[in-house]
Design a protein around this motif. Structure first.
Motif, mmCIF file in Angstrom:
data_model
loop_
_atom_site.group_PDB
_atom_site.id
_atom_site.type_symbol
_atom_site.label_atom_id
_atom_site.label_comp_id
_atom_site.label_asym_id
_atom_site.label_seq_id
_atom_site.Cartn_x
_atom_site.Cartn_y
_atom_site.Cartn_z
ATOM 1 N N UNK B 25 42.183 52.217 -7.392
ATOM 2 C CA UNK B 25 41.608 52.911 -8.543
ATOM 3 C C UNK B 25 40.340 52.173 -8.917
ATOM 4 N N UNK B 26 39.275 52.906 -9.062
ATOM 5 C CA UNK B 26 38.035 52.246 -9.479
ATOM 6 C C UNK B 26 37.087 53.261 -10.087
ATOM 7 N N UNK B 27 36.068 52.681 -10.715
ATOM 8 C CA UNK B 27 35.124 53.503 -11.457
ATOM 9 C C UNK B 27 33.742 52.904 -11.221
ATOM 10 N N UNK B 28 32.805 53.695 -10.756
ATOM 11 C CA UNK B 28 31.454 53.190 -10.546
ATOM 12 C C UNK B 28 30.506 54.022 -11.397
ATOM 13 N N UNK B 29 29.746 53.337 -12.190
ATOM 14 C CA UNK B 29 28.852 54.032 -13.105
ATOM 15 C C UNK B 29 27.538 54.387 -12.425
ATOM 16 N N UNK B 30 26.865 55.353 -13.000
ATOM 17 C CA UNK B 30 25.543 55.750 -12.520
ATOM 18 C C UNK B 30 24.595 54.554 -12.584
ATOM 19 N N UNK B 31 23.862 54.336 -11.518
ATOM 20 C CA UNK B 31 22.870 53.254 -11.505
ATOM 21 C C UNK B 31 23.432 51.897 -11.154
ATOM 22 N N UNK B 32 24.723 51.840 -10.864
ATOM 23 C CA UNK B 32 25.340 50.547 -10.545
ATOM 24 C C UNK B 32 25.011 50.153 -9.101
ATOM 25 N N UNK B 33 25.129 48.867 -8.828
ATOM 26 C CA UNK B 33 24.923 48.340 -7.478
ATOM 27 C C UNK B 33 26.166 47.527 -7.155
ATOM 28 N N UNK B 34 27.001 48.075 -6.272
ATOM 29 C CA UNK B 34 28.319 47.497 -6.028
ATOM 30 C C UNK B 34 28.399 47.000 -4.587
ATOM 31 N N UNK B 35 28.879 45.771 -4.420
ATOM 32 C CA UNK B 35 29.146 45.262 -3.082
ATOM 33 C C UNK B 35 30.640 45.319 -2.836
ATOM 34 N N UNK B 36 31.025 45.649 -1.589
ATOM 35 C CA UNK B 36 32.442 45.667 -1.224
ATOM 36 C C UNK B 36 32.645 44.589 -0.175
ATOM 37 N N UNK B 37 33.588 43.691 -0.452
ATOM 38 C CA UNK B 37 33.836 42.597 0.484
ATOM 39 C C UNK B 37 35.307 42.552 0.850
ATOM 40 N N UNK B 38 35.585 41.818 1.914
ATOM 41 C CA UNK B 38 36.974 41.682 2.327
ATOM 42 C C UNK B 38 37.038 41.385 3.798
ATOM 43 N N UNK B 39 38.172 40.858 4.232
ATOM 44 C CA UNK B 39 38.296 40.527 5.650
ATOM 45 C C UNK B 39 38.304 41.779 6.519
ATOM 46 N N UNK B 40 38.120 41.586 7.795
ATOM 47 C CA UNK B 40 38.121 42.701 8.732
ATOM 48 C C UNK B 40 39.455 43.439 8.676
ATOM 49 N N UNK B 41 39.392 44.755 8.651
ATOM 50 C CA UNK B 41 40.601 45.555 8.612
ATOM 51 C C UNK B 41 41.167 45.725 7.222
ATOM 52 N N UNK B 42 40.442 45.298 6.197
ATOM 53 C CA UNK B 42 40.982 45.366 4.841
ATOM 54 C C UNK B 42 40.775 46.743 4.202
ATOM 55 N N UNK B 43 40.064 47.653 4.902
ATOM 56 C CA UNK B 43 39.943 49.014 4.379
ATOM 57 C C UNK B 43 38.590 49.346 3.779
ATOM 58 N N UNK B 44 37.608 48.486 3.991
ATOM 59 C CA UNK B 44 36.282 48.713 3.387
ATOM 60 C C UNK B 44 35.640 49.995 3.933
#
Ligand SMILES: Nc1ncnc2c1ncn2[C@@H]1O[C@H](COP(=O)(O)OP(=O)(O)OP(=O)(O)O)[C@@H](O)[C@H]1O
Ligand SMILES: [Mg+2]
Lengths: 393, 240
Positions: B25-44
């Protein structure tokens, strides 16, 4: 994506593999070449035959002896009396001509030539569009008075009498001397095979060849509608007078046209079958290469989908590519076919007939093959899963 | 802008199921700059595919710009991808036979933009990534960094609501990576919404917010460890 852009993309992809594309369309190319060439030559030939026959006229008929019978003709099938009786009993007739012909030598003063010696009547000139270049054609009084006169081919006259006009000069046929009373221009047609004619009165012909006989009769009616009746009634009278059946055979324009159409119909069918197979093989070739193309470009398809291409956009893109590929083959085939038609015609000595319908049909046919054989690969492309496709390398 | 509730993605649900996303569950606002991190195979990447409407979640709801997209058919999803999303890939995914300009025009072809405007908009976006001197080059005539700039221009050209970039610097050296990240930063400053997957801390540092994934779960939603932007501008993490 609009059509122009789809065609551009298709063309880019075809061009990128030009050799492969050309080889792929070889089947279609050969098929279309064959169809165009043969149809053009065939139609040209048919048109030449038709023109020839139209000269014969639509209110004319001929009665000849049926050569397909078991018995050989006796040579007594037509007599001068028959002609008179038929004339008196068939009111539809305007003319009825006894024609006798043989191929023979004619002698000038110091040269001789061979020609078709046709014994006929004055009305012949009204049934056949002869061009009299000097003097006159045979007249009724020539024929009734058995005058020793001849109308000969202009060119032959020139060869027989190179120094002065042949008009009024003496020629010898058989051993009868005749005076040239007129010159005609040879009917130029690919089927006359350069045979030159000499026209003399039928009675004179029979005098020259006492063992000869009337070869056929030619009739003309007042109107084209009367041809059938006049021809049938004439044949009935002949059969009654000669106590025979199925000896005589009537020809009118319609029958000749039908005979020609029957021949060309068979020819067309044979070509259609050959072309059909060639195009089928060509179509399968196109399908095969399109399947390869889809596999090669899986990533491109995935990307296009990611960028917003709907399944139908992808389907149309690949369908257009298949169509363009087939049209490429079609256009090359058409060019080769037209070239081939001119080549064959140059050898066969009649003009090719390249009709718009043939070209359009070939075009439509190529496009149709593209659609039919492109649908499977295009559908395969459209049903790819975008993520799977993007991951492929 | 983006709202995900209880998103699950299960691959091969019948035999040997793989839970690529679990109750995200997540929420990203207009104009946001979001990085997604995680180990390989984590679902990014799976998350990006769902977010990009390339894939549909096994369960959960996903709103993009106020529209629930999990129930859309493939044509509708294609239109959403075309109008609302700009993709940037690790391997650029430029079409090799087309010039840079035509590659950038591609999304507009599917949007039905006319020829004149296609060119104007493409040139404008190519200008924003500083590649105007290379518009008639083919991808094979461009460096990796240049390809990625063109790819970014392509992602921008339909004025999407959001840019999704899955390891955009994964194939680039560190200098070029920084150049590319500077482009993302300037886009962010022009109020473009960006979601970017990366393995590297210094790339993630460009973002205002970092989502950490492990085994398909969102485990941490935090500020970048070494912020490149002033802390006062940071406004993230309160959504979950
Ligand atoms: N089509 C698929 N079928 C089955 N399993 C899949 C499929 N796609 C992804 N997975 C699995 O889902 C999980 C998440 O994959 P995903 O590609 O999202 O990882 P990632 O975080 O992007 O990894 P990386 O950093 O290596 O790119 C992995 O375990 C992967 O094996
Ligand atoms: Mg990934």
């Amino acid at each position: 994506m609009n059509l122009g852009e789809s065609i551009r993309v298709a063309w880019d992809s075809i061009r990128a593999n030009m050799l492969r594309s050309i080889l792929t369309t070889l089947g279609i190319m050969i098929g279309i070449t064959a169809v165009i060439a043969v149809v053009a030559v065939g139609q040209g030939g048919q048109q030449s035959i038709m023109k020839e026959m139209e000269k014969f006229g639509s209110n004319l008929f001929q009665i000849t002896v049926d050569w397909r019978r078991d018995e050989l003709p006796t040579g007594r099938e037509f007599t001068m009396n028959d002609i008179e009786i038929i004339k008196a009993n068939v009111p539809e007739l305007e003319y009825l001509l006894p024609c006798a012909q043989t191929y023979s030598t004619i002698k000038g003063r110091d040269k001789s030539k061979t020609a078709q010696i046709l014994g006929t009547e004055a009305d012949y000139a009204r049934l056949h569009p002869l061009e009299i270049t000097a003097g006159r054609f045979l007249t009724n009084s020539d024929c009734q008075g058995r005058r020793r006169v001849a109308v000969i081919d202009e060119e032959m006259a020139q060869e027989l009498f190179p120094r002065a006009s042949a008009l009024g000069k003496r020629i010898v046929i058989g051993n009868q001397p005749l005076v040239i009373c007129g010159l005609v221009k040879a009917e130029s047609s690919p089927f006359s095979m350069g045979i030159k004619y000499v026209y003399i009165p039928t009675q004179v012909w029979l005098d020259i060849y006492p063992d000869g006989n009337i070869s056929y009769i030619e009739g003309g009616t007042h109107s084209p509608e009367e041809v059938k009746v006049a021809m049938q009634n004439s044949i009935k009278i002949l059969e009654r007078r000669h106590h025979s059946k199925d000896i005589y055979q009537g020809f009118d324009l319609e029958q000749q046209v039908q005979a020609v159409n029957k021949v060309t119909g068979v020819m067309t069918l044979v070509i259609a079958i050959i072309a059909g197979f060639s195009l089928l093989v060509g179509g399968i070739g196109v399908m095969n290469i399109m399947l390869v193309s889809v596999t090669e470009r899986t990533r491109e398809i995935g990307l296009r989908m990611a960028l917003g291409a709907r399944r139908r956009d992808i389907l149309i893109q690949f369908l257009i590519e298949a169509i363009v590929l087939c049209l490429l083959g079609g256009v090359i085939g058409m060019t080769l076919g037209i070239g081939g038609a001119f080549l064959i015609s140059a050898l066969a000595k009649w003009p090719p007939l390249i009709s718009w319908t043939t070209v359009l049909l070939a075009f439509a046919f190529s496009a149709a093959i593209g659609i039919i054989f492109g649908i499977l690969p295009a559908n395969q492309a459209a049903n790819l899963d975008p993520i799977e496709a993007l991951r492929r390398d | 802008m983006i709202k995900m509730e209880q998103i699950n993605k299960v691959y091969r649900p019948h035999s040997n199921p793989v839970h690529a996303l679990r109750d995200v569950s997540l929420h990203i606002e207009m104009g946001d700059f979001v990085a997604v991190m995680g180990p390989s195979g984590s679902g990014k990447s799976t998350l990006m595919n769902v977010m990009g409407c390339l894939d549909t979640p096994s369960s959960g709801s996903y709103w993009l710009g106020g529209v629930e997209v999990s129930s859309m058919n493939s044509d509708q999803l294609a239109t959403v991808r075309n109008r609302k999303i700009g993709f940037v890939f690790q391997n650029y995914n430029l079409l090799p036979r087309m010039t840079a300009l035509r590659n950038v025009e591609l999304p507009m072809l599917y949007a039905g933009v006319d020829k004149e405007e296609r060119k104007t908009r493409a040139l404008d976006c190519i200008g924003r990534v500083g590649m105007l001197d290379r518009i008639d080059h083919r991808p094979s005539e461009l460096s990796g960094g240049q390809c990625q700039r063109i790819a970014i221009a392509r992602a921008l050209v339909n004025n999407p609501d959001i840019i999704l970039a899955d390891e955009p610097t994964g194939n680039l050296d560190s200098v070029t990576s920084m150049e590319i990240m500077n482009i993302f930063r300037s886009l962010h400053q022009e109020h473009t919404t960006i979601v970017l997957v990366t393995h590297e801390e210094d790339i993630a540092a460009f973002a205002r917010r970092v989502l950490h994934f492990r085994d398909g779960k969102l485990i941490n939603d935090e500020l970048p460890s070494s912020p490149h932007i002033k802390p006062s501008a940071v406004k993230g993490g309160e959504d979950i």
